[in-house]
Write a protein that holds these residues in place. Structure first.
Motif, PDB file in Angstrom:
ATOM      1  N   ARG A  40      21.755  39.183   8.746  1.00 32.82           N
ATOM      2  CA  ARG A  40      21.584  40.207   9.766  1.00 32.82           C
ATOM      3  C   ARG A  40      21.376  39.544  11.106  1.00 32.82           C
ATOM      4  O   ARG A  40      20.956  38.393  11.186  1.00 32.82           O
ATOM      5  CB  ARG A  40      20.403  41.115   9.393  1.00 32.82           C
ATOM      6  N   LYS A  43      18.568  36.882  12.097  1.00 29.07           N
ATOM      7  CA  LYS A  43      17.786  36.560  10.904  1.00 29.07           C
ATOM      8  C   LYS A  43      18.517  35.543  10.036  1.00 29.07           C
ATOM      9  O   LYS A  43      19.703  35.288  10.211  1.00 29.07           O
ATOM     10  CB  LYS A  43      17.497  37.836  10.112  1.00 29.07           C
ATOM     11  N   SER A  63      14.945  45.943  -1.425  1.00 25.28           N
ATOM     12  CA  SER A  63      15.399  46.758  -0.297  1.00 25.28           C
ATOM     13  C   SER A  63      16.724  47.467  -0.560  1.00 25.28           C
ATOM     14  O   SER A  63      17.068  48.401   0.164  1.00 25.28           O
ATOM     15  CB  SER A  63      15.511  45.897   0.959  1.00 25.28           C
ATOM     16  N   LYS A  87      22.110  52.117   5.650  1.00 26.14           N
ATOM     17  CA  LYS A  87      21.170  52.270   6.747  1.00 26.14           C
ATOM     18  C   LYS A  87      21.557  51.320   7.875  1.00 26.14           C
ATOM     19  O   LYS A  87      22.183  50.275   7.617  1.00 26.14           O
ATOM     20  CB  LYS A  87      19.757  51.935   6.276  1.00 26.14           C
ATOM     21  N   GLU A  89      19.859  49.150   9.241  1.00 30.60           N
ATOM     22  CA  GLU A  89      19.324  47.818   8.969  1.00 30.60           C
ATOM     23  C   GLU A  89      20.139  47.049   7.931  1.00 30.60           C
ATOM     24  O   GLU A  89      19.867  45.875   7.672  1.00 30.60           O
ATOM     25  CB  GLU A  89      17.859  47.892   8.513  1.00 30.60           C
ATOM     26  N   ASP A  90      21.135  47.673   7.342  1.00 35.52           N
ATOM     27  CA  ASP A  90      22.060  46.970   6.456  1.00 35.52           C
ATOM     28  C   ASP A  90      23.174  46.273   7.233  1.00 35.52           C
ATOM     29  O   ASP A  90      23.981  45.540   6.643  1.00 35.52           O
ATOM     30  CB  ASP A  90      22.688  47.933   5.449  1.00 35.52           C
ATOM     31  N   SER A 119      23.848  54.534  13.619  1.00 36.60           N
ATOM     32  CA  SER A 119      22.828  55.570  13.386  1.00 36.60           C
ATOM     33  C   SER A 119      23.285  56.912  13.905  1.00 36.60           C
ATOM     34  O   SER A 119      24.276  57.034  14.598  1.00 36.60           O
ATOM     35  CB  SER A 119      21.523  55.155  14.049  1.00 36.60           C
TER      36      SER A 119
END
Length: 119
Positions: A40, A43, A63, A87, A89-90, A119
């Motif tokens: 990600r 990260k 997760s 999501k 965050e994926d 989103s």
């Protein structure tokens, strides 16, 4: 040597689904542990799921449990990652990778495929 070629990434809205594929070729890859990892933005690369190719046993990180499913097709020599209820965050670059069970690190990697969840 094991060769891995991913496909199936793209842009999807939150709540949507994507299926990633990884074409596998090479010597004796049926003895390998195969995995999907992701990196990600900002990260480190983390494991998402893994599968023992010959036996079919799987592991998914908490997760993604209940949303993602790793599987393999022994006839098509293809690894899959079905991703549901995505999501934001994926959002990540997703990689398939392979290693022998006794190896700590994944020795073979695909080129990566971008998954973007809006989103």
């Amino acid at each position: 040597q094991v060769q891995l070629v991913e496909s199936g990434g793209g842009l999807v809205q939150a709540g949507g689904s994507l299926r990633l594929s990884c074409a596998v070729s090479g010597q004796a890859f049926s003895s390998y542990t195969m995995a999907w990892l992701r990196q990600r933005p900002g990260k480190e690369r983390d494991i998402v799921a893994r599968i023992n190719w010959s036996v079919g046993t799987t592991y998914h990180v908490d997760s993604v449990k209940g949303r993602f499913t790793i599987s393999r097709d022994n006839v098509k020599n293809t690894l899959y990652l079905q991703m549901n209820s995505l999501k934001p965050e994926d959002t990540a670059v997703y990689y398939c990778a392979a290693k022998l069970p006794f190896q700590r690190d994944y020795a073979y990697w695909g080129q990566g495929t971008q998954v973007t969840v809006s989103s």
